[in-house]
Motif scaffolding. Sequence first.
Motif, PDB file in Angstrom:
ATOM      1  N   ARG A   1      35.009  31.670   3.087  1.00  0.00           N
ATOM      2  CA  ARG A   1      36.135  30.939   2.502  1.00  0.00           C
ATOM      3  C   ARG A   1      37.117  31.838   1.760  1.00  0.00           C
ATOM      4  O   ARG A   1      38.252  31.461   1.521  1.00  0.00           O
ATOM      5  CB  ARG A   1      35.626  29.837   1.598  1.00  0.00           C
ATOM      6  CG  ARG A   1      34.878  28.761   2.371  1.00  0.00           C
ATOM      7  CD  ARG A   1      34.745  27.513   1.528  1.00  0.00           C
ATOM      8  NE  ARG A   1      33.902  26.544   2.159  1.00  0.00           N
ATOM      9  CZ  ARG A   1      34.320  25.686   3.083  1.00  0.00           C
ATOM     10  NH1 ARG A   1      35.561  25.725   3.482  1.00  0.00           N
ATOM     11  NH2 ARG A   1      33.494  24.823   3.601  1.00  0.00           N
ATOM     12  N   SER A   2      36.709  33.041   1.401  1.00  0.00           N
ATOM     13  CA  SER A   2      37.615  33.957   0.709  1.00  0.00           C
ATOM     14  C   SER A   2      38.555  34.654   1.694  1.00  0.00           C
ATOM     15  O   SER A   2      39.481  35.332   1.282  1.00  0.00           O
ATOM     16  CB  SER A   2      36.817  35.012  -0.053  1.00  0.00           C
ATOM     17  OG  SER A   2      36.198  35.904   0.853  1.00  0.00           O
ATOM     18  N   HIS A   3      38.324  34.475   2.994  1.00  0.00           N
ATOM     19  CA  HIS A   3      39.107  35.124   4.044  1.00  0.00           C
ATOM     20  C   HIS A   3      39.107  36.638   3.889  1.00  0.00           C
ATOM     21  O   HIS A   3      40.070  37.317   4.206  1.00  0.00           O
ATOM     22  CB  HIS A   3      40.542  34.584   4.096  1.00  0.00           C
ATOM     23  CG  HIS A   3      40.599  33.136   4.419  1.00  0.00           C
ATOM     24  ND1 HIS A   3      40.311  32.658   5.666  1.00  0.00           N
ATOM     25  CD2 HIS A   3      40.899  32.069   3.644  1.00  0.00           C
ATOM     26  CE1 HIS A   3      40.431  31.341   5.657  1.00  0.00           C
ATOM     27  NE2 HIS A   3      40.782  30.963   4.450  1.00  0.00           N
ATOM     28  N   ARG A   4      37.995  37.143   3.393  1.00  0.00           N
ATOM     29  CA  ARG A   4      37.832  38.592   3.221  1.00  0.00           C
ATOM     30  C   ARG A   4      37.854  39.266   4.581  1.00  0.00           C
ATOM     31  O   ARG A   4      37.151  38.869   5.499  1.00  0.00           O
ATOM     32  CB  ARG A   4      36.499  38.833   2.523  1.00  0.00           C
ATOM     33  CG  ARG A   4      36.140  40.278   2.306  1.00  0.00           C
ATOM     34  CD  ARG A   4      34.754  40.354   1.762  1.00  0.00           C
ATOM     35  NE  ARG A   4      33.951  39.492   2.641  1.00  0.00           N
ATOM     36  CZ  ARG A   4      32.657  39.525   2.762  1.00  0.00           C
ATOM     37  NH1 ARG A   4      31.954  40.327   2.036  1.00  0.00           N
ATOM     38  NH2 ARG A   4      32.019  38.739   3.586  1.00  0.00           N
ATOM     39  N   PRO A   5      38.656  40.309   4.733  1.00  0.00           N
ATOM     40  CA  PRO A   5      38.693  41.019   6.013  1.00  0.00           C
ATOM     41  C   PRO A   5      37.319  41.603   6.353  1.00  0.00           C
ATOM     42  O   PRO A   5      36.645  42.156   5.488  1.00  0.00           O
ATOM     43  CB  PRO A   5      39.703  42.137   5.775  1.00  0.00           C
ATOM     44  CG  PRO A   5      40.535  41.681   4.633  1.00  0.00           C
ATOM     45  CD  PRO A   5      39.612  40.861   3.771  1.00  0.00           C
TER      46      PRO A   5
ATOM     47  N   LEU B   1      40.810  41.238  10.763  1.00  0.00           N
ATOM     48  CA  LEU B   1      39.971  40.206  11.350  1.00  0.00           C
ATOM     49  C   LEU B   1      39.139  39.578  10.255  1.00  0.00           C
ATOM     50  O   LEU B   1      38.691  40.262   9.331  1.00  0.00           O
ATOM     51  CB  LEU B   1      39.052  40.796  12.424  1.00  0.00           C
ATOM     52  CG  LEU B   1      39.670  41.041  13.802  1.00  0.00           C
ATOM     53  CD1 LEU B   1      40.761  42.078  13.756  1.00  0.00           C
ATOM     54  CD2 LEU B   1      38.602  41.423  14.800  1.00  0.00           C
ATOM     55  N   SER B   2      38.932  38.269  10.363  1.00  0.00           N
ATOM     56  CA  SER B   2      38.227  37.515   9.345  1.00  0.00           C
ATOM     57  C   SER B   2      37.261  36.534  10.000  1.00  0.00           C
ATOM     58  O   SER B   2      37.525  36.035  11.094  1.00  0.00           O
ATOM     59  CB  SER B   2      39.243  36.745   8.492  1.00  0.00           C
ATOM     60  OG  SER B   2      38.613  35.931   7.549  1.00  0.00           O
ATOM     61  N   ALA B   3      36.168  36.247   9.312  1.00  0.00           N
ATOM     62  CA  ALA B   3      35.184  35.279   9.798  1.00  0.00           C
ATOM     63  C   ALA B   3      35.488  33.900   9.228  1.00  0.00           C
ATOM     64  O   ALA B   3      35.904  33.770   8.077  1.00  0.00           O
ATOM     65  CB  ALA B   3      33.783  35.708   9.387  1.00  0.00           C
ATOM     66  N   LYS B   4      35.281  32.869  10.012  1.00  0.00           N
ATOM     67  CA  LYS B   4      35.564  31.486   9.601  1.00  0.00           C
ATOM     68  C   LYS B   4      34.729  31.056   8.405  1.00  0.00           C
ATOM     69  O   LYS B   4      35.216  30.400   7.498  1.00  0.00           O
ATOM     70  CB  LYS B   4      35.298  30.540  10.770  1.00  0.00           C
ATOM     71  CG  LYS B   4      35.491  29.083  10.403  1.00  0.00           C
ATOM     72  CD  LYS B   4      35.187  28.183  11.565  1.00  0.00           C
ATOM     73  CE  LYS B   4      35.405  26.730  11.192  1.00  0.00           C
ATOM     74  NZ  LYS B   4      35.157  25.857  12.309  1.00  0.00           N
ATOM     75  N   ASN B   5      33.467  31.426   8.394  1.00  0.00           N
ATOM     76  CA  ASN B   5      32.573  30.915   7.358  1.00  0.00           C
ATOM     77  C   ASN B   5      32.741  31.610   6.014  1.00  0.00           C
ATOM     78  O   ASN B   5      32.043  31.286   5.069  1.00  0.00           O
ATOM     79  CB  ASN B   5      31.116  30.966   7.820  1.00  0.00           C
ATOM     80  CG  ASN B   5      30.682  32.377   8.154  1.00  0.00           C
ATOM     81  OD1 ASN B   5      31.459  33.310   8.094  1.00  0.00           O
ATOM     82  ND2 ASN B   5      29.431  32.531   8.540  1.00  0.00           N
TER      83      ASN B   5
ATOM     84  N   LEU C   1      43.493  33.069  10.235  1.00  0.00           N
ATOM     85  CA  LEU C   1      43.042  31.931  11.014  1.00  0.00           C
ATOM     86  C   LEU C   1      41.520  31.826  10.989  1.00  0.00           C
ATOM     87  O   LEU C   1      40.836  32.758  10.612  1.00  0.00           O
ATOM     88  CB  LEU C   1      43.509  32.074  12.469  1.00  0.00           C
ATOM     89  CG  LEU C   1      45.016  32.139  12.669  1.00  0.00           C
ATOM     90  CD1 LEU C   1      45.319  32.433  14.126  1.00  0.00           C
ATOM     91  CD2 LEU C   1      45.639  30.845  12.246  1.00  0.00           C
ATOM     92  N   SER C   2      40.995  30.701  11.449  1.00  0.00           N
ATOM     93  CA  SER C   2      39.556  30.485  11.456  1.00  0.00           C
ATOM     94  C   SER C   2      38.920  30.949  12.756  1.00  0.00           C
ATOM     95  O   SER C   2      39.556  30.984  13.789  1.00  0.00           O
ATOM     96  CB  SER C   2      39.259  28.996  11.292  1.00  0.00           C
ATOM     97  OG  SER C   2      39.798  28.537  10.083  1.00  0.00           O
ATOM     98  N   ALA C   3      37.645  31.297  12.671  1.00  0.00           N
ATOM     99  CA  ALA C   3      36.866  31.658  13.861  1.00  0.00           C
ATOM    100  C   ALA C   3      35.392  31.532  13.527  1.00  0.00           C
ATOM    101  O   ALA C   3      35.020  31.418  12.368  1.00  0.00           O
ATOM    102  CB  ALA C   3      37.172  33.078  14.312  1.00  0.00           C
ATOM    103  N   THR C   4      34.559  31.564  14.560  1.00  0.00           N
ATOM    104  CA  THR C   4      33.128  31.532  14.335  1.00  0.00           C
ATOM    105  C   THR C   4      32.565  32.920  14.497  1.00  0.00           C
ATOM    106  O   THR C   4      33.116  33.742  15.195  1.00  0.00           O
ATOM    107  CB  THR C   4      32.428  30.594  15.343  1.00  0.00           C
ATOM    108  OG1 THR C   4      32.693  31.094  16.641  1.00  0.00           O
ATOM    109  CG2 THR C   4      32.922  29.179  15.195  1.00  0.00           C
ATOM    110  N   THR C   5      31.438  33.180  13.842  1.00  0.00           N
ATOM    111  CA  THR C   5      30.800  34.479  13.960  1.00  0.00           C
ATOM    112  C   THR C   5      29.324  34.344  13.635  1.00  0.00           C
ATOM    113  O   THR C   5      28.841  33.287  13.277  1.00  0.00           O
ATOM    114  CB  THR C   5      31.468  35.518  13.024  1.00  0.00           C
ATOM    115  OG1 THR C   5      30.884  36.782  13.302  1.00  0.00           O
ATOM    116  CG2 THR C   5      31.280  35.196  11.571  1.00  0.00           C
TER     117      THR C   5
END
Length: 183
Positions: free
Chosen positions: A88-92, A82-86, A23-27
Amino acid sequence: MKLAKRLVLTTTALAAVATGTLLSATTGQAAASQPARSGVDAPAALKVPDGNRLTGVFSAKGVQTYTCTDGAWKLLEPAATLSAKNDRSHRPVALHSRGPVWVSTQDGSAVNATSVANSPRTGTIPELLLKATATRGTGVFAEVSYVQRLDTRGGVAPTTACTGTDQIGVPYSATYAFYKPAN
């Protein structure tokens, strides 16, 4: 033998989660610029005390692992990435497991915490406010004081009876918000 079974279960769950869509999130910068107690929408019971500032918000996807104890399902451990929204690779950027503990995959820093408040939600695991009990390292989780588990989906223990030493992983997702002292 139990430790080996737990290690295999946790490793398998984390590997499965790492390949899934997160999922997306901000960081990062945006989260750090938020006022001390805002930036995430949390129930009043889960508000972080004054004197703490939001330092990171991450999306998580994983499983809540339950084990059969006396004919009923009991929480054994979470296993999530856990993944950061920004990104795009959804790298953990972190792994979440029993403790509970969150460990950064980028810098090795970690935070252990214990639940201090919860907000039940229908059909999903409760949202939580957790207070840090220990931190390690100098990275993203250094000096974390509080963690909120918000926007939970899934993860509820089965309602059916169980036997023996059965274990089951129930998929869940959540948003984790991390806070550090404002000083």
